[in-house]
Design a protein around this motif. Structure first.
Motif, PDB file in Angstrom:
ATOM      1  N   GLN A  26       3.659  15.411  11.587  1.00  0.00           N
ATOM      2  CA  GLN A  26       2.438  15.793  10.882  1.00  0.00           C
ATOM      3  C   GLN A  26       2.290  15.058   9.561  1.00  0.00           C
ATOM      4  OE1 GLN A  26       2.388  20.061  10.595  1.00  0.00           O
ATOM      5  NE2 GLN A  26       2.173  20.321  12.790  1.00  0.00           N
ATOM      6  N   THR A  27       3.368  14.406   9.120  1.00  0.00           N
ATOM      7  CA  THR A  27       3.330  13.601   7.892  1.00  0.00           C
ATOM      8  C   THR A  27       4.007  12.264   8.173  1.00  0.00           C
ATOM      9  OG1 THR A  27       5.465  14.369   7.057  1.00  0.00           O
ATOM     10  CG2 THR A  27       3.513  15.665   6.400  1.00  0.00           C
ATOM     11  N   ILE A  28       3.800  11.312   7.285  1.00  0.00           N
ATOM     12  CA  ILE A  28       4.463  10.018   7.423  1.00  0.00           C
ATOM     13  C   ILE A  28       5.978  10.204   7.426  1.00  0.00           C
ATOM     14  CG2 ILE A  28       4.895   7.814   6.257  1.00  0.00           C
ATOM     15  CD1 ILE A  28       2.200   7.943   7.717  1.00  0.00           C
ATOM     16  N   LYS A  29       6.495  11.062   6.562  1.00  0.00           N
ATOM     17  CA  LYS A  29       7.946  11.307   6.508  1.00  0.00           C
ATOM     18  C   LYS A  29       8.469  11.786   7.863  1.00  0.00           C
ATOM     19  CE  LYS A  29      11.637  13.643   4.030  1.00  0.00           C
ATOM     20  NZ  LYS A  29      12.575  12.897   4.787  1.00  0.00           N
ATOM     21  N   GLU A  30       7.765  12.740   8.476  1.00  0.00           N
ATOM     22  CA  GLU A  30       8.196  13.247   9.791  1.00  0.00           C
ATOM     23  C   GLU A  30       8.145  12.148  10.845  1.00  0.00           C
ATOM     24  OE1 GLU A  30       5.930  16.704  10.869  1.00  0.00           O
ATOM     25  OE2 GLU A  30       6.634  17.843   9.134  1.00  0.00           O
ATOM     26  N   LEU A  31       7.094  11.333  10.814  1.00  0.00           N
ATOM     27  CA  LEU A  31       6.996  10.226  11.770  1.00  0.00           C
ATOM     28  C   LEU A  31       8.175   9.271  11.612  1.00  0.00           C
ATOM     29  CD1 LEU A  31       3.229   9.189  11.613  1.00  0.00           C
ATOM     30  CD2 LEU A  31       4.359  10.499  13.405  1.00  0.00           C
ATOM     31  N   LEU A  32       8.444   8.877  10.368  1.00  0.00           N
ATOM     32  CA  LEU A  32       9.537   7.938  10.122  1.00  0.00           C
ATOM     33  C   LEU A  32      10.887   8.529  10.509  1.00  0.00           C
ATOM     34  CD1 LEU A  32       8.392   6.406   6.721  1.00  0.00           C
ATOM     35  CD2 LEU A  32       8.183   5.403   9.012  1.00  0.00           C
ATOM     36  N   ASP A  33      11.103   9.795  10.167  1.00  0.00           N
ATOM     37  CA  ASP A  33      12.361  10.458  10.540  1.00  0.00           C
ATOM     38  C   ASP A  33      12.538  10.481  12.056  1.00  0.00           C
ATOM     39  OD1 ASP A  33      12.999  10.907   7.877  1.00  0.00           O
ATOM     40  OD2 ASP A  33      12.432  13.033   7.910  1.00  0.00           O
ATOM     41  N   ASN A  34      11.466  10.782  12.773  1.00  0.00           N
ATOM     42  CA  ASN A  34      11.540  10.840  14.231  1.00  0.00           C
ATOM     43  C   ASN A  34      11.737   9.442  14.834  1.00  0.00           C
ATOM     44  OD1 ASN A  34      11.339  13.626  14.302  1.00  0.00           O
ATOM     45  ND2 ASN A  34       9.124  13.598  14.466  1.00  0.00           N
ATOM     46  N   MET A  35      11.128   8.433  14.223  1.00  0.00           N
ATOM     47  CA  MET A  35      11.306   7.055  14.706  1.00  0.00           C
ATOM     48  C   MET A  35      12.753   6.608  14.556  1.00  0.00           C
ATOM     49  SD  MET A  35       7.910   5.028  13.412  1.00  0.00           S
ATOM     50  CE  MET A  35       8.862   3.557  13.262  1.00  0.00           C
ATOM     51  N   ASN A  58       5.132  -1.669   3.655  1.00  0.00           N
ATOM     52  CA  ASN A  58       3.836  -1.030   3.388  1.00  0.00           C
ATOM     53  C   ASN A  58       3.435  -0.236   4.626  1.00  0.00           C
ATOM     54  OD1 ASN A  58       3.462  -2.449   0.846  1.00  0.00           O
ATOM     55  ND2 ASN A  58       3.192  -4.255   2.123  1.00  0.00           N
ATOM     56  N   ILE A  59       2.979   0.967   4.387  1.00  0.00           N
ATOM     57  CA  ILE A  59       2.549   1.814   5.498  1.00  0.00           C
ATOM     58  C   ILE A  59       1.105   2.230   5.258  1.00  0.00           C
ATOM     59  CG2 ILE A  59       2.947   3.961   6.747  1.00  0.00           C
ATOM     60  CD1 ILE A  59       5.905   3.634   6.155  1.00  0.00           C
ATOM     61  N   TYR A  60       0.317   2.078   6.313  1.00  0.00           N
ATOM     62  CA  TYR A  60      -1.102   2.416   6.252  1.00  0.00           C
ATOM     63  C   TYR A  60      -1.418   3.486   7.285  1.00  0.00           C
ATOM     64  CZ  TYR A  60      -1.845  -1.732   3.419  1.00  0.00           C
ATOM     65  OH  TYR A  60      -1.815  -2.656   2.403  1.00  0.00           O
ATOM     66  N   VAL A  61      -2.268   4.417   6.897  1.00  0.00           N
ATOM     67  CA  VAL A  61      -2.851   5.370   7.833  1.00  0.00           C
ATOM     68  C   VAL A  61      -4.293   4.918   7.986  1.00  0.00           C
ATOM     69  CG1 VAL A  61      -3.509   7.760   8.268  1.00  0.00           C
ATOM     70  CG2 VAL A  61      -1.332   7.253   7.146  1.00  0.00           C
ATOM     71  N   ASN A  62      -4.610   4.487   9.191  1.00  0.00           N
ATOM     72  CA  ASN A  62      -5.877   3.807   9.445  1.00  0.00           C
ATOM     73  C   ASN A  62      -5.915   2.598   8.519  1.00  0.00           C
ATOM     74  OD1 ASN A  62      -6.503   5.763  11.447  1.00  0.00           O
ATOM     75  ND2 ASN A  62      -7.096   7.159   9.819  1.00  0.00           N
ATOM     76  N   ASP A  63      -6.799   2.502   7.575  1.00  0.00           N
ATOM     77  CA  ASP A  63      -6.831   1.335   6.689  1.00  0.00           C
ATOM     78  C   ASP A  63      -6.431   1.677   5.265  1.00  0.00           C
ATOM     79  OD1 ASP A  63      -7.650  -0.428   8.686  1.00  0.00           O
ATOM     80  OD2 ASP A  63      -9.755   0.113   8.413  1.00  0.00           O
ATOM     81  N   GLU A  64      -5.788   2.828   5.067  1.00  0.00           N
ATOM     82  CA  GLU A  64      -5.456   3.259   3.709  1.00  0.00           C
ATOM     83  C   GLU A  64      -3.949   3.215   3.462  1.00  0.00           C
ATOM     84  OE1 GLU A  64      -7.667   6.128   1.673  1.00  0.00           O
ATOM     85  OE2 GLU A  64      -8.933   6.554   3.407  1.00  0.00           O
ATOM     86  N   ASP A  65      -3.581   2.558   2.376  1.00  0.00           N
ATOM     87  CA  ASP A  65      -2.193   2.439   1.964  1.00  0.00           C
ATOM     88  C   ASP A  65      -1.693   3.807   1.498  1.00  0.00           C
ATOM     89  OD1 ASP A  65       0.218   1.841   0.618  1.00  0.00           O
ATOM     90  OD2 ASP A  65      -0.538  -0.113  -0.009  1.00  0.00           O
ATOM     91  N   ARG A  67       0.574   4.549  -0.433  1.00  0.00           N
ATOM     92  CA  ARG A  67       0.912   4.578  -1.862  1.00  0.00           C
ATOM     93  C   ARG A  67      -0.242   5.145  -2.685  1.00  0.00           C
ATOM     94  NH1 ARG A  67       2.929  -1.504  -2.446  1.00  0.00           N
ATOM     95  NH2 ARG A  67       1.105  -1.691  -1.136  1.00  0.00           N
ATOM     96  N   TYR A  68      -1.452   5.036  -2.173  1.00  0.00           N
ATOM     97  CA  TYR A  68      -2.626   5.547  -2.879  1.00  0.00           C
ATOM     98  C   TYR A  68      -3.090   6.879  -2.323  1.00  0.00           C
ATOM     99  CZ  TYR A  68      -2.459   0.793  -4.491  1.00  0.00           C
ATOM    100  OH  TYR A  68      -2.021  -0.398  -5.022  1.00  0.00           O
ATOM    101  N   LEU A  69      -2.339   7.415  -1.389  1.00  0.00           N
ATOM    102  CA  LEU A  69      -2.611   8.743  -0.838  1.00  0.00           C
ATOM    103  C   LEU A  69      -1.500   9.665  -1.348  1.00  0.00           C
ATOM    104  CD1 LEU A  69      -3.606   7.585   2.773  1.00  0.00           C
ATOM    105  CD2 LEU A  69      -5.149   8.304   0.925  1.00  0.00           C
ATOM    106  N   ASP A  70      -0.767  10.291  -0.445  1.00  0.00           N
ATOM    107  CA  ASP A  70       0.332  11.176  -0.836  1.00  0.00           C
ATOM    108  C   ASP A  70       1.690  10.599  -0.467  1.00  0.00           C
ATOM    109  OD1 ASP A  70      -1.298  13.181  -1.970  1.00  0.00           O
ATOM    110  OD2 ASP A  70      -1.734  13.991   0.020  1.00  0.00           O
ATOM    111  N   ALA A  71       1.776   9.265  -0.449  1.00  0.00           N
ATOM    112  CA  ALA A  71       3.018   8.566  -0.111  1.00  0.00           C
ATOM    113  C   ALA A  71       3.559   9.087   1.226  1.00  0.00           C
ATOM    114  CB  ALA A  71       4.028   8.680  -1.237  1.00  0.00           C
ATOM    115  N   GLU A  72       4.839   9.384   1.307  1.00  0.00           N
ATOM    116  CA  GLU A  72       5.421   9.843   2.572  1.00  0.00           C
ATOM    117  C   GLU A  72       4.969  11.249   2.962  1.00  0.00           C
ATOM    118  OE1 GLU A  72       9.603   8.890   3.346  1.00  0.00           O
ATOM    119  OE2 GLU A  72       9.512   7.633   1.563  1.00  0.00           O
TER     120      GLU A  72
END
Length: 92
Positions: A26-35, A58-65, A67-72
């Motif tokens: 549900q978050t980038i952190k969870e995705l990375l941990d599962n990967m 660099n990690i993007y969700v759709n076209d957004e970095d 780092r400018y959202l909520d990071a991981e």
């Protein structure tokens, strides 16, 4: 719900040469941990020894970095596409 994660060419040898993965989280952190749980060799390419995401990844969700959202902690949904893009440097 699996999220589509785009894998760049330099990291594909560590994901059985797959260019995309379907990963739960549900978050980038969870995705990375599962990967990295499924593909342990990927961990050293994404994270430093202290467990932080490497600065050149660099990690993007759709076209957004992120780092400018909520990071991981950036939330992801079923229609999102996550892209991992290593920074490229070099030249004279």
């Amino acid at each position: 719900m699996p999220i589509k994660v785009m894998i760049p060419t330099p990291l594909r040898p560590y994901t059985e040469n797959k260019d995309t993965l379907e990963v739960e989280g549900q978050t980038i952190k969870e995705l990375l941990d599962n990967m990295v749980s499924k593909y342990p060799q990927l961990k050293r390419h994404l994270f430093s020894e202290d467990g932080r995401l490497r600065s050149f990844i660099n990690i993007y969700v759709n076209d957004e970095d992120i780092r400018y959202l909520d990071a991981e902690d950036t939330k992801v949904g079923e229609n999102d596409i996550v892209s991992i893009i290593p920074a490229i440097a070099g030249g004279n």
